[in-house]
Design an enzyme around this catalytic site. Structure first.
Site, mmCIF file in Angstrom:
data_model
loop_
_atom_site.group_PDB
_atom_site.id
_atom_site.type_symbol
_atom_site.label_atom_id
_atom_site.label_comp_id
_atom_site.label_asym_id
_atom_site.label_seq_id
_atom_site.Cartn_x
_atom_site.Cartn_y
_atom_site.Cartn_z
ATOM 1 C CE1 TYR A 40 -32.134 16.023 -23.709
ATOM 2 C CE2 TYR A 40 -34.009 17.485 -24.087
ATOM 3 C CZ TYR A 40 -33.318 16.322 -24.380
ATOM 4 O OH TYR A 40 -33.787 15.458 -25.347
ATOM 5 C CB ALA A 100 -28.789 1.972 -30.252
#
Length: 259
Positions: A165, A23
């Site tokens: 990914y 974050a």
């Protein structure tokens, strides 16, 4: 989540507590800011502790309702330490957003075992550890919300990202269902958001401009996604009254993938 919602969930505090991983910036920072604006106390965690602290301070200079902490999602014990620190500070945690991710653009046949493991370790293992640690904690309390950030790459095999990914994010979508099924009877919901390409600095920095332009041209709505909307979806799935939504994967991809 309103104070009335929290009371219904068995809490007396006026602000629910949310933890967002990865974050310090980007999508995670956007999600943390939106949760904060919607009345949450927010712990912004990141591998970069200094950046997380700065991001939290930008939200709340007093430090009363926003906190930046170091968290390596590849370490299950790190989740335990952060959970305990938040409980000691704010008394409870209501929401976990598993956002931390790592991508690396590499040709399929050039991906080394080390590179594959590194990407999977952050994106898939990190989500698993977070769901385990906080899923158990929430279940013991009888209430909790987990939101996992998956990806369009995990649904269509990827467009501008590597196979490691895409594989990891596909696993995130599956883990979401597994934890949702296990925790649903104990007041805990587990959902995923699956964004398509987002209009974020990291995307424009890491994706070749020509490739990005080609990708954008293929999107039926004609533009990259808005991170602010992903944040809105995370807030909605975190609400106390979202108690009948679990095991879901909410697609936000501009029409690139329809089902």
């Amino acid at each position: 989540m309103s104070p009335r919602d929290i009371a219904a969930a068995g809490e007396g505090d006026s602000r629910p507590v949310a933890l967002v991983t990865g974050a310090a910036g980007g999508l995670g920072g956007c999600i943390a800011a939106r949760l904060y604006d919607r009345g949450h106390r927010v712990a912004l965690t990141d591998l970069d502790a200094e950046a997380a602290a700065k991001a939290a301070e930008a939200l709340d200079p007093t430090g009363e309702n926003a906190l930046g902490l170091a968290l390596d999602v590849r370490d299950k014990d790190a989740f335990v330490r952060v959970r305990d620190e938040l409980v000691a500070r704010w008394g409870v945690v209501h929401v976990l957003v598993n956002n931390a991710g790592h991508s690396k653009i590499e040709a399929l046949m050039d991906i080394t075992p080390e590179s594959f493991s590194a990407v999977v370790d952050t994106n898939l293992n990190g989500t698993f550890y977070g769901c385990q640690v906080f899923g158990q904690y929430f279940a013991e309390r009888g209430f909790g919300r987990i939101v996992n950030i998956a990806s369009l790459a995990g649904q269509n095999g990827g467009t501008a990202t590597g196979a490691h990914y895409a594989a990891a994010k596909g696993g995130v979508a599956t883990l979401t269902k597994v934890f949702a099924r296990d925790l649903g009877s104990r007041g805990v919901t587990v959902n995923a958001i699956s964004p398509g390409p987002q209009d974020l600095p990291v995307v424009r920095r890491t994706v070749d401009p020509e490739k990005l332009a080609q990708t954008e041209a293929m999107i039926p709505v004609g533009r990259l996604g808005r991170p602010e909307f992903i944040a809105d979806v995370a807030v909605l799935l975190s609400a106390a009254h979202a108690d009948t939504v679990t095991g879901a994967c909410w697609d936000v991809n501009g029409g690139l993938y329809m089902r």
